[in-house]
Design a protein around this motif. Sequence first.
Motif, PDB file in Angstrom:
ATOM      1  N   ALA A  65     -54.520  74.781 106.813  1.00 56.94           N
ATOM      2  CA  ALA A  65     -55.078  75.082 108.292  1.00 56.94           C
ATOM      3  C   ALA A  65     -54.366  76.326 108.735  1.00 56.94           C
ATOM      4  O   ALA A  65     -52.992  76.148 109.243  1.00 56.94           O
ATOM      5  N   PHE A  66     -54.914  77.399 109.230  1.00 54.59           N
ATOM      6  CA  PHE A  66     -54.209  78.415 109.697  1.00 54.59           C
ATOM      7  C   PHE A  66     -54.473  78.421 111.284  1.00 54.59           C
ATOM      8  O   PHE A  66     -55.808  78.654 111.547  1.00 54.59           O
ATOM      9  N   ASN A  67     -53.530  78.489 111.890  1.00 53.11           N
ATOM     10  CA  ASN A  67     -53.505  78.458 113.173  1.00 53.11           C
ATOM     11  C   ASN A  67     -52.577  79.402 114.086  1.00 53.11           C
ATOM     12  O   ASN A  67     -51.511  79.564 113.291  1.00 53.11           O
ATOM     13  N   PRO A  68     -52.722  79.881 115.069  1.00 56.79           N
ATOM     14  CA  PRO A  68     -51.556  80.477 115.974  1.00 56.79           C
ATOM     15  C   PRO A  68     -50.631  79.686 116.677  1.00 56.79           C
ATOM     16  O   PRO A  68     -50.949  78.700 116.817  1.00 56.79           O
ATOM     17  N   TRP A  69     -49.423  80.137 116.675  1.00 56.19           N
ATOM     18  CA  TRP A  69     -48.201  79.362 117.229  1.00 56.19           C
ATOM     19  C   TRP A  69     -47.354  80.175 117.861  1.00 56.19           C
ATOM     20  O   TRP A  69     -47.461  81.283 117.786  1.00 56.19           O
ATOM     21  N   LYS A  70     -46.765  79.548 118.981  1.00 52.92           N
ATOM     22  CA  LYS A  70     -45.848  80.392 119.729  1.00 52.92           C
ATOM     23  C   LYS A  70     -44.461  80.568 119.094  1.00 52.92           C
ATOM     24  O   LYS A  70     -43.493  79.683 119.050  1.00 52.92           O
ATOM     25  N   LEU A  71     -44.564  81.529 118.223  1.00 49.79           N
ATOM     26  CA  LEU A  71     -43.525  81.788 117.311  1.00 49.79           C
ATOM     27  C   LEU A  71     -43.068  83.275 116.908  1.00 49.79           C
ATOM     28  O   LEU A  71     -44.349  84.066 117.031  1.00 49.79           O
ATOM     29  N   LYS A  72     -42.131  83.740 116.471  1.00 47.59           N
ATOM     30  CA  LYS A  72     -41.847  85.106 116.181  1.00 47.59           C
ATOM     31  C   LYS A  72     -41.270  85.156 114.772  1.00 47.59           C
ATOM     32  O   LYS A  72     -40.588  84.043 114.523  1.00 47.59           O
ATOM     33  N   GLY A  73     -41.593  85.933 113.825  1.00 46.92           N
ATOM     34  CA  GLY A  73     -40.944  86.178 112.652  1.00 46.92           C
ATOM     35  C   GLY A  73     -40.212  87.511 112.223  1.00 46.92           C
ATOM     36  O   GLY A  73     -40.726  88.433 112.811  1.00 46.92           O
ATOM     37  N   MET A  74     -39.034  87.332 111.984  1.00 48.46           N
ATOM     38  CA  MET A  74     -38.596  88.538 111.240  1.00 48.46           C
ATOM     39  C   MET A  74     -38.923  88.984 110.217  1.00 48.46           C
ATOM     40  O   MET A  74     -39.050  88.247 109.351  1.00 48.46           O
ATOM     41  N   PHE A  75     -39.079  90.241 110.024  1.00 47.28           N
ATOM     42  CA  PHE A  75     -39.998  90.855 108.781  1.00 47.28           C
ATOM     43  C   PHE A  75     -38.894  90.451 107.533  1.00 47.28           C
ATOM     44  O   PHE A  75     -39.391  90.077 106.594  1.00 47.28           O
ATOM     45  N   GLN A  76     -37.550  91.042 107.571  1.00 46.73           N
ATOM     46  CA  GLN A  76     -36.692  90.601 106.529  1.00 46.73           C
ATOM     47  C   GLN A  76     -37.191  90.884 105.153  1.00 46.73           C
ATOM     48  O   GLN A  76     -37.143  90.060 104.347  1.00 46.73           O
ATOM     49  N   PRO A  77     -37.390  92.047 104.897  1.00 44.05           N
ATOM     50  CA  PRO A  77     -38.031  92.503 103.386  1.00 44.05           C
ATOM     51  C   PRO A  77     -37.028  92.274 102.423  1.00 44.05           C
ATOM     52  O   PRO A  77     -35.750  92.609 102.481  1.00 44.05           O
ATOM     53  N   ASP A  78     -37.416  91.871 101.166  1.00 41.22           N
ATOM     54  CA  ASP A  78     -36.603  92.067  99.947  1.00 41.22           C
ATOM     55  C   ASP A  78     -37.108  93.353  99.338  1.00 41.22           C
ATOM     56  O   ASP A  78     -36.321  94.490  99.392  1.00 41.22           O
ATOM     57  N   ALA A  79     -38.024  93.615  98.418  1.00 44.82           N
ATOM     58  CA  ALA A  79     -38.343  94.613  97.965  1.00 44.82           C
ATOM     59  C   ALA A  79     -39.093  95.663  98.745  1.00 44.82           C
ATOM     60  O   ALA A  79     -39.746  95.314  99.668  1.00 44.82           O
ATOM     61  N   ILE A  80     -38.844  96.990  98.413  1.00 45.81           N
ATOM     62  CA  ILE A  80     -39.346  98.061  99.005  1.00 45.81           C
ATOM     63  C   ILE A  80     -39.722  99.108  97.844  1.00 45.81           C
ATOM     64  O   ILE A  80     -39.274  99.362  97.046  1.00 45.81           O
ATOM     65  N   SER A  81     -40.731 100.025  98.508  1.00 46.86           N
ATOM     66  CA  SER A  81     -41.372 101.059  97.419  1.00 46.86           C
ATOM     67  C   SER A  81     -41.746 102.131  98.452  1.00 46.86           C
ATOM     68  O   SER A  81     -41.593 101.957  99.640  1.00 46.86           O
ATOM     69  N   ASN A  82     -42.102 103.446  97.879  1.00 50.14           N
ATOM     70  CA  ASN A  82     -42.324 104.523  98.890  1.00 50.14           C
ATOM     71  C   ASN A  82     -43.566 105.129  98.040  1.00 50.14           C
ATOM     72  O   ASN A  82     -43.689 105.075  97.010  1.00 50.14           O
ATOM     73  N   PHE A  83     -44.351 106.028  99.068  1.00 49.28           N
ATOM     74  CA  PHE A  83     -45.457 106.824  98.555  1.00 49.28           C
ATOM     75  C   PHE A  83     -45.710 108.051  99.491  1.00 49.28           C
ATOM     76  O   PHE A  83     -45.004 107.826 100.676  1.00 49.28           O
ATOM     77  N   GLU A  84     -46.314 108.628  99.282  1.00 45.28           N
ATOM     78  CA  GLU A  84     -46.685 109.891 100.174  1.00 45.28           C
ATOM     79  C   GLU A  84     -48.397 110.347 100.062  1.00 45.28           C
ATOM     80  O   GLU A  84     -48.975 110.147  99.109  1.00 45.28           O
ATOM     81  N   VAL A  85     -48.593 110.453 101.481  1.00 42.03           N
ATOM     82  CA  VAL A  85     -50.032 110.744 101.700  1.00 42.03           C
ATOM     83  C   VAL A  85     -50.183 111.812 102.766  1.00 42.03           C
ATOM     84  O   VAL A  85     -49.533 111.713 103.680  1.00 42.03           O
ATOM     85  N   ASN A  86     -50.842 112.968 102.503  1.00 45.89           N
ATOM     86  CA  ASN A  86     -50.916 114.161 103.349  1.00 45.89           C
ATOM     87  C   ASN A  86     -49.646 114.640 103.917  1.00 45.89           C
ATOM     88  O   ASN A  86     -49.397 115.028 104.968  1.00 45.89           O
ATOM     89  N   SER A  87     -48.649 114.822 102.708  1.00 44.04           N
ATOM     90  CA  SER A  87     -47.254 115.119 103.190  1.00 44.04           C
ATOM     91  C   SER A  87     -46.353 114.254 104.119  1.00 44.04           C
ATOM     92  O   SER A  87     -45.306 114.480 104.729  1.00 44.04           O
ATOM     93  N   VAL A  88     -46.869 112.920 104.398  1.00 42.67           N
ATOM     94  CA  VAL A  88     -46.193 111.880 105.304  1.00 42.67           C
ATOM     95  C   VAL A  88     -45.666 111.029 104.096  1.00 42.67           C
ATOM     96  O   VAL A  88     -46.425 110.364 103.410  1.00 42.67           O
ATOM     97  N   GLN A  89     -44.490 110.584 104.287  1.00 48.09           N
ATOM     98  CA  GLN A  89     -43.737 109.647 103.423  1.00 48.09           C
ATOM     99  C   GLN A  89     -43.894 108.355 104.265  1.00 48.09           C
ATOM    100  O   GLN A  89     -43.850 108.058 105.504  1.00 48.09           O
ATOM    101  N   TYR A  90     -44.142 107.374 103.419  1.00 45.54           N
ATOM    102  CA  TYR A  90     -44.377 106.019 103.860  1.00 45.54           C
ATOM    103  C   TYR A  90     -43.552 105.065 102.817  1.00 45.54           C
ATOM    104  O   TYR A  90     -43.278 105.359 101.818  1.00 45.54           O
ATOM    105  N   ILE A  91     -42.825 104.022 103.511  1.00 44.80           N
ATOM    106  CA  ILE A  91     -42.320 102.961 102.773  1.00 44.80           C
ATOM    107  C   ILE A  91     -43.195 101.412 102.944  1.00 44.80           C
ATOM    108  O   ILE A  91     -43.749 101.317 103.902  1.00 44.80           O
ATOM    109  N   VAL A  92     -42.920 100.796 101.696  1.00 47.47           N
ATOM    110  CA  VAL A  92     -43.659  99.526 101.657  1.00 47.47           C
ATOM    111  C   VAL A  92     -42.780  98.420 101.702  1.00 47.47           C
ATOM    112  O   VAL A  92     -41.888  98.621 100.747  1.00 47.47           O
ATOM    113  N   THR A  93     -42.950  97.528 102.464  1.00 43.07           N
ATOM    114  CA  THR A  93     -41.886  96.284 102.289  1.00 43.07           C
ATOM    115  C   THR A  93     -42.778  94.950 101.944  1.00 43.07           C
ATOM    116  O   THR A  93     -43.782  94.837 102.369  1.00 43.07           O
ATOM    117  N   ALA A  94     -42.082  94.033 101.072  1.00 43.31           N
ATOM    118  CA  ALA A  94     -42.453  92.729 100.796  1.00 43.31           C
ATOM    119  C   ALA A  94     -41.474  91.815 101.839  1.00 43.31           C
ATOM    120  O   ALA A  94     -40.495  91.579 101.723  1.00 43.31           O
TER     121      ALA A  94
END
Length: 508
Positions: free
Chosen positions: A286-315
């Motif tokens: 059951a998916f419900n909202p809760w009074k809770l915060k989550g740290m992102f804390q990524p493991d893997a990371i990758s990168n790519f570029e679109v229209n000369s802008v660099q982006y990073i992606v995190t798991a």
Amino acid sequence: MIKKSVAVLAVLFLIVGCQNNNDSNETPEVTVNENPSTFKEIGSLTIGGTGAAEISAYDEISKKIFTVNNSSANKIDVIDLSDPSKPLLIASIDLVPYNGAANSVTTFNGKLAVALESKTNKQDPGKVVVFETSNYALVKDITVGALPDMITYSHDGKFILTANEGEPNDDYSLDPNGSISIIEVANSYAVTTLSFEGFSGQLADLKTKGFRISSPTNNFAADIEPEYVTISADSKIAWVTLQENNGVAKIDLATKKIVQIFPLGYKDYSLAENALDISDKDGGVAFNPWKLKGMFQPDAISNFEVNSVQYIVTANEGDAREYSAFVDVKRINNAAVVLDPTIFPNAAVLKADASMGRLNINTKMGDTDGDGDFDELVGFGARSFSIWNGLTGQLVFDSKNELDKKAQEFGVYDDGRSDDKGAEPEAVYVTKMGDKQILFVGLERADAFMVYDVSNPTTPKFLQMLKTGDAPEGLLFIPASKSPNKRSLVVVSSEGDGTVKIFQPDLN
């Protein structure tokens, strides 16, 4: 990796990997017109049991896969991929003589580099050993920082980088600095190891933005724990996840300096769009909202570029610390977790197992007024992948709760992990296929990976989900231009059951 959980993600898409190969978002020559929403399994090989297929790398010259095998022996297994539909185990490289345990592998132009933590004491400096991929002869033995957890070549092959996690021993009597080692290949493999002392003066500002320093000693440089590295296509910039610290570091490879730390902030689970399945004891999903915060804390990371802008992606996997001298995690139902009665007037209800009680939270955060009870609840990980601006660290997109929901729809969601990271995104990799930027996301606890079109970074488009072996760890993608059969391949290595699976898309 398996040192962090019993069954960790070992998916390996054959150009990256959640700790693997040349993660530089290479734009390969397009030789075939393939449909990235039609990947199918075409080959499989079992090389052992738990821990047998962790991280892998592919060598284009020899058409071999090199896979970390820490099941019953410390070795690298060599797989012939000449026919991707029939992968064949042909040899092993014994790592015992090098007094280290393998964590990660990477390849470039006929060379294999292996990251080894010290076998004697993992708080000691680690090493990188380089081999010929043709005959497995040793090329170089290189000392790096403590506990190199991930290794990658730069796109141009000039550098090898390791993320040296520098974890403490159990009683914190030894806690080496977390660091990044930069190895200059052409300069006799000379090493520059960077640590984070120079950023300690920024701690107050970083913490207000969600960065986390927390240990018995509160030693800034020692508390930093680099996890994973991605390098830009021009081999000028590297980004490194600092998982336990909830941040990403940016490195200038020309000057060999850490130039910035991006604190990643928090995810707000009180929003309906972020609703999560919070309990493994509530009788269902059951998916419900809760009074809770989550740290992102990524493991893997990758990168790519679109229209000369660099982006990073995190798991955004999340990770706690549990040592005899320091523990920062407890379930909300623990008697030591006292909720502020004004902010949480229904505390007794919330602490029930069928409610929030089973959720693991960070016990070193949340007492905002210092009176001994929790004014806010902060969890580990964001159960998502995120796209960030690589220059500023600004959040561009977050997948909210889609990974868990898609896993449920696909029939692979593990409700037994609802209280602890859900489907557990661990691996990400972005590559160009045709005119599209394609993202692969590995889900450790769902035993699956997902495919997205991220050509528009603000509105990624889900394409498909595929079943893997047990506990995929990293992603490795082989472009058609480098593939043995001249077709794009995704290789998934799963350390839970020691299987390596190969996937291929259909032609358009």
